[in-house]
Design a protein around this motif. Structure first.
Motif, PDB file in Angstrom:
ATOM      1  N   VAL A   4       0.858  -1.183   0.000  1.00  0.00           N
ATOM      2  CA  VAL A   4       0.000   0.000   0.000  1.00  0.00           C
ATOM      3  C   VAL A   4       0.895   1.233   0.000  1.00  0.00           C
ATOM      4  N   VAL A   5       0.636   2.142  -0.919  1.00  0.00           N
ATOM      5  CA  VAL A   5       1.418   3.374  -0.997  1.00  0.00           C
ATOM      6  C   VAL A   5       0.474   4.561  -1.007  1.00  0.00           C
ATOM      7  N   GLU A   6       0.615   5.411   0.006  1.00  0.00           N
ATOM      8  CA  GLU A   6      -0.207   6.615   0.113  1.00  0.00           C
ATOM      9  C   GLU A   6       0.583   7.813  -0.397  1.00  0.00           C
ATOM     10  N   LEU A  20      -5.843  12.971  -1.283  1.00  0.00           N
ATOM     11  CA  LEU A  20      -4.922  11.870  -1.012  1.00  0.00           C
ATOM     12  C   LEU A  20      -5.227  10.700  -1.942  1.00  0.00           C
ATOM     13  N   SER A  21      -4.167   9.982  -2.291  1.00  0.00           N
ATOM     14  CA  SER A  21      -4.314   8.797  -3.136  1.00  0.00           C
ATOM     15  C   SER A  21      -3.671   7.604  -2.445  1.00  0.00           C
ATOM     16  N   CYS A  22      -4.244   6.444  -2.697  1.00  0.00           N
ATOM     17  CA  CYS A  22      -3.721   5.201  -2.146  1.00  0.00           C
ATOM     18  C   CYS A  22      -3.688   4.171  -3.259  1.00  0.00           C
ATOM     19  N   GLU A  23      -2.524   3.639  -3.524  1.00  0.00           N
ATOM     20  CA  GLU A  23      -2.365   2.613  -4.551  1.00  0.00           C
ATOM     21  C   GLU A  23      -2.089   1.278  -3.874  1.00  0.00           C
ATOM     22  N   VAL A  24      -2.883   0.294  -4.207  1.00  0.00           N
ATOM     23  CA  VAL A  24      -2.725  -1.054  -3.657  1.00  0.00           C
ATOM     24  C   VAL A  24      -2.219  -1.972  -4.761  1.00  0.00           C
ATOM     25  N   LYS A  75      -8.238   0.283 -11.125  1.00  0.00           N
ATOM     26  CA  LYS A  75      -6.883   0.798 -10.928  1.00  0.00           C
ATOM     27  C   LYS A  75      -6.331   0.446  -9.551  1.00  0.00           C
ATOM     28  N   LYS A  76      -7.162  -0.138  -8.707  1.00  0.00           N
ATOM     29  CA  LYS A  76      -6.793  -0.477  -7.328  1.00  0.00           C
ATOM     30  C   LYS A  76      -6.321   0.766  -6.580  1.00  0.00           C
ATOM     31  N   MET A  77      -7.126   1.805  -6.707  1.00  0.00           N
ATOM     32  CA  MET A  77      -6.828   3.078  -6.074  1.00  0.00           C
ATOM     33  C   MET A  77      -7.961   3.480  -5.137  1.00  0.00           C
ATOM     34  N   VAL A  78      -7.595   4.144  -4.046  1.00  0.00           N
ATOM     35  CA  VAL A  78      -8.565   4.705  -3.109  1.00  0.00           C
ATOM     36  C   VAL A  78      -8.170   6.159  -2.889  1.00  0.00           C
ATOM     37  N   TYR A  79      -9.143   7.040  -2.863  1.00  0.00           N
ATOM     38  CA  TYR A  79      -8.878   8.472  -2.763  1.00  0.00           C
ATOM     39  C   TYR A  79      -9.587   9.060  -1.554  1.00  0.00           C
ATOM     40  N   LEU A  80      -9.034  10.176  -1.066  1.00  0.00           N
ATOM     41  CA  LEU A  80      -9.698  10.941  -0.014  1.00  0.00           C
ATOM     42  C   LEU A  80      -9.597  12.412  -0.377  1.00  0.00           C
ATOM     43  N   TRP A 105       0.792  -2.128   6.853  1.00  0.00           N
ATOM     44  CA  TRP A 105       0.593  -0.682   6.764  1.00  0.00           C
ATOM     45  C   TRP A 105       1.656  -0.028   5.889  1.00  0.00           C
ATOM     46  N   GLY A 106       1.224   0.921   5.085  1.00  0.00           N
ATOM     47  CA  GLY A 106       2.162   1.715   4.313  1.00  0.00           C
ATOM     48  C   GLY A 106       2.819   2.768   5.190  1.00  0.00           C
ATOM     49  N   GLN A 107       3.584   3.617   4.562  1.00  0.00           N
ATOM     50  CA  GLN A 107       4.293   4.648   5.323  1.00  0.00           C
ATOM     51  C   GLN A 107       3.395   5.838   5.631  1.00  0.00           C
ATOM     52  N   GLY A 108       2.285   5.910   4.943  1.00  0.00           N
ATOM     53  CA  GLY A 108       1.370   7.017   5.183  1.00  0.00           C
ATOM     54  C   GLY A 108       1.810   8.269   4.450  1.00  0.00           C
ATOM     55  N   THR A 109       0.959   9.281   4.515  1.00  0.00           N
ATOM     56  CA  THR A 109       1.278  10.568   3.925  1.00  0.00           C
ATOM     57  C   THR A 109       0.931  11.659   4.933  1.00  0.00           C
TER      58      THR A 109
END
Length: 115
Positions: A4-6, A20-24, A75-80, A105-109
């Motif tokens: 997971v990369v935010e 914010l974007s999240c790529e899984v 795209k396996k993406m989640v947005y906020l 858990w990813g590193q977060g943003t």
């Protein structure tokens, strides 16, 4: 292996917006409820918003009406989308499944709201 990369965080003035974007990678997310969490210094990680696989969304009270969660399963993406940001929104934001077992858990943003 699921990764997971935010991204998309930054410094913004009160009242401003960020997306914010999240790529899984390594799995599909179609059947998962996907969520955004945040953790401020000294606080526990809290659930901010959830997007269930059927399309229903849920928000913690403090962000309702200001934040919008969305997803692109292909795209396996989640947005906020975060609008009308407040200093109390300052935190590291993470993306993950709502339910267990969670992904690693990813590193977060980092999101910092300050004038």
């Amino acid at each position: 292996q699921v990764k997971v990369v935010e991204s998309g965080g930054g410094l913004v003035q009160p009242g401003g917006s960020l997306r914010l974007s999240c790529e899984v990678s390594g799995t599909i997310i179609t059947t998962y409820g996907m969520a955004w969490y945040r953790q401020a210094p000294g606080d526990e990680r809290e659930l901010v918003a959830v997007h269930y696989s059927g399309g229903v969304t849920k928000y913690t009270e403090s962000v309702r009406g200001r934040f919008t969660i969305s997803r692109d399963n292909e795209k396996k993406m989640v947005y906020l989308q975060m609008n009308i940001l407040k200093p109390e929104d300052t935190a590291v934001y993470y993306c993950n499944r709502e339910y267990s077992p969670k992904f690693s858990w990813g590193q977060g943003t980092q999101v910092t709201v300050s004038s």
